[in-house]
Design a protein around this motif. Structure first.
Motif, short mmCIF file in Angstrom:
data_model
loop_
_atom_site.label_atom_id
_atom_site.label_comp_id
_atom_site.label_asym_id
_atom_site.label_seq_id
_atom_site.Cartn_x
_atom_site.Cartn_y
_atom_site.Cartn_z
N LYS A 152 0.83 -1.22 0.00
CA LYS A 152 0.00 0.00 0.00
C LYS A 152 0.85 1.26 0.00
N GLU A 153 2.09 1.16 0.49
CA GLU A 153 2.95 2.33 0.55
C GLU A 153 3.39 2.81 -0.84
N ALA A 154 3.21 1.96 -1.86
CA ALA A 154 3.60 2.34 -3.24
C ALA A 154 2.40 2.32 -4.18
N ARG A 155 1.20 2.47 -3.67
CA ARG A 155 0.01 2.20 -4.48
C ARG A 155 -0.16 3.18 -5.63
N HIS A 156 0.17 4.46 -5.43
CA HIS A 156 0.01 5.42 -6.52
C HIS A 156 1.01 5.14 -7.65
N THR A 157 2.25 4.87 -7.27
CA THR A 157 3.29 4.60 -8.27
C THR A 157 3.00 3.30 -9.01
N ASN A 158 2.63 2.25 -8.27
CA ASN A 158 2.34 0.97 -8.92
C ASN A 158 1.17 1.08 -9.88
N ALA A 159 0.14 1.84 -9.48
CA ALA A 159 -1.03 2.00 -10.35
C ALA A 159 -0.65 2.70 -11.65
N ALA A 160 0.20 3.73 -11.55
CA ALA A 160 0.63 4.46 -12.74
C ALA A 160 1.45 3.57 -13.65
N LEU A 161 2.36 2.80 -13.08
CA LEU A 161 3.19 1.90 -13.89
C LEU A 161 2.35 0.80 -14.53
N HIS A 162 1.44 0.23 -13.76
CA HIS A 162 0.60 -0.84 -14.30
C HIS A 162 -0.24 -0.35 -15.47
N ARG A 163 -0.78 0.84 -15.34
CA ARG A 163 -1.60 1.40 -16.41
C ARG A 163 -0.79 1.52 -17.71
N LEU A 164 0.44 1.97 -17.59
CA LEU A 164 1.30 2.11 -18.77
C LEU A 164 1.59 0.75 -19.40
N LEU A 165 1.88 -0.24 -18.58
CA LEU A 165 2.24 -1.56 -19.10
C LEU A 165 1.04 -2.27 -19.72
N GLN A 166 -0.09 -2.20 -19.03
CA GLN A 166 -1.26 -2.95 -19.49
C GLN A 166 -1.83 -2.39 -20.79
N GLN A 167 -1.81 -1.06 -20.94
CA GLN A 167 -2.42 -0.47 -22.13
C GLN A 167 -1.67 -0.83 -23.41
#
Length: 419
Positions: A152-167
């Motif tokens: 949870k301490e990295a949730r904003h960064t992980n969400a941003a990275l995941h969005r880039l990779l998944q798209q």
């Protein structure tokens, strides 16, 4: 309205369906996705730094120390390193379809042992957002779908990275559900996934010991892990002083919050009598807190007394335990008692002693006259890694592409029947 268990089940089933399709994906498609992601990550630097800043600001509220915040923090250099990591994985040989062994039986039946993906990987990790990229890259290249569950301490960064990779996945004919991120921070979500051995083939926890022990206790599928990285350096009587100082400071201070940082140094009593005070002075000057045995404290009283608990601790901080030993046998006995089978090193000019050390110390990596920090996928020429395993089955040490595969036998005949 769905509940948490249903949400987790849906993700796991989507991952299983994606894995079936991904197993037949071409190397060209997977590599094109990796290269495209590298460019997307580079272009999104401003977006990623902004998301990461939200996490860094909140980090103290989650109890992260300075080393933990360092692991969490992105910089332009670290973003570039993530992009380079994607390109390096793209440049590695695709392990899928590799013939590991092959022979033809006397009756003409052809037998091939061929590398195939594991299937679906549930990957848990804490604090280090670059791991999101490494894990996704390795899993996709090795033909595996992955469910990512970052801290949870990295949730904003992980969400941003995941969005880039998944798209980028559908652009290259790869299933969108190949890379999924668990956005729910409820700890119960982990428990639900760990019961889904019908969909998930392997769980990899990468984080604190408490997380890993929980996963091992609850998982219904195999777990690839290391509990901690209690790494040692033994300084033999023939070790070069200047080399020892440089190696130990590198192993402790370069990045103290990582699993291959040294936590204990063991000093031959003959070497310590000559050089320990100077080494201790250099370590203190580098910001290291020393916790030492009585024999070492007699020569350097500024060190705090060390206990067995200190020798058993993975500090992940600028704290170093120190013990004087009579020789290599006592050093190996200490490592056997307190070590975690991760990375242990010897500094010596005596290659007979070095050979004895490398044969007897049962760790994933045993190092001679170099820093423990080299037990890393990139440094060993293996490319990005999804973790460093201290298990012996099925993988040990840095786990990259080949460690994320298994194999099957392909038998080819011409009307053969068994007599």
């Amino acid at each position: 309205m769905t509940n948490l268990a249903d949400d987790c089940r849906a993700m796991a089933e989507q991952a299983r369906a994606a894995a079936c399709l991904l197993s037949g994906a071409s190397t060209t498609s997977k590599n094109a996705w990796l290269r495209s992601c590298a460019e997307v990550v580079r272009r999104a630097e401003t977006e990623l730094l902004a998301a990461n800043e939200l996490d860094v600001v909140a980090a103290p509220s989650y109890g992260l120390n300075a080393a933990g915040i360092d692991r969490l923090t992105l910089t332009p250099k670290r973003i570039e390193a993530m992009a380079e990591g994607l390109l390096q994985v793209a440049a590695l040989p695709d392990p899928i379809g590799e013939v590991r062994e092959g022979h033809t039986r006397p009756n003409g039946l052809q037998v091939l042992k061929v590398s195939v993906p594991l299937g679906v990987i549930f990957f848990l990790y804490e604090s280090r957002p670059n791991v999101t990229v490494d894990a996704a890259a390795l899993c996709v290249k090795s033909g595996n779908a992955v469910i990512l569950r970052g801290g949870k301490e990295a949730r904003h960064t992980n969400a941003a990275l995941h969005r880039l990779l998944q798209q980028e996945l559908p652009k290259f004919g790869l299933p969108e559900d190949t890379v999924q991120l668990v956005s729910n921070t409820d700890r119960d979500a982990v428990g639900h996934f760990l019961k889904m051995d019908d969909c998930i083939d392997l769980t990899i926890p990468r984080g604190g010991e408490s997380l890993i022990r929980r996963v091992c206790a609850e998982a219904t599928m195999p777990v690839l892990k290391h509990f901690n990285g209690n790494c040692h350096i033994y300084v033999d009587k023939s070790a070069d002083f200047e080399q020892a100082v440089e190696i130990i400071i590198n192993a402790k201070c370069q990045r103290p919050g990582v699993c291959n940082a040294v936590e204990t140094i063991l000093l031959h009593q003959g070497w310590a009598g000559k050089y320990w005070p100077a080494l201790a002075t250099a370590l203190v000057a580098a910001g290291v807190e020393l916790r030492a045995c009585d024999a070492c404290r007699k020569l350097f009283p500024e060190a705090k007394p060390a206990t067995d608990e200190d020798y058993a601790t993975e500090y992940l901080d600028l704290i170093l335990a120190v013990k004087m030993v009579s020789g290599v046998q006592e050093a190996m006995d200490h490592i056997q008692r307190f070590g975690s089978k991760h990375t242990d090193a010897i500094l010596t000019k005596d290659m007979t002693t070095a050979r004895r050390f490398t044969q007897r110390v049962d760790s994933a990596a045993v190092v001679v006259n170099a820093s423990t920090r080299f037990n890393d996928g990139f440094e060993l020429g293996l490319g990005a890694e999804i973790g460093i395993s201290t298990d012996k089955f099925h993988a040990r040490g840095p786990c990259g592409l080949k460690e994320l595969t298994t194999y099957k036998y392909i038998l080819t005949g011409d009307g053969h029947v068994r007599q």
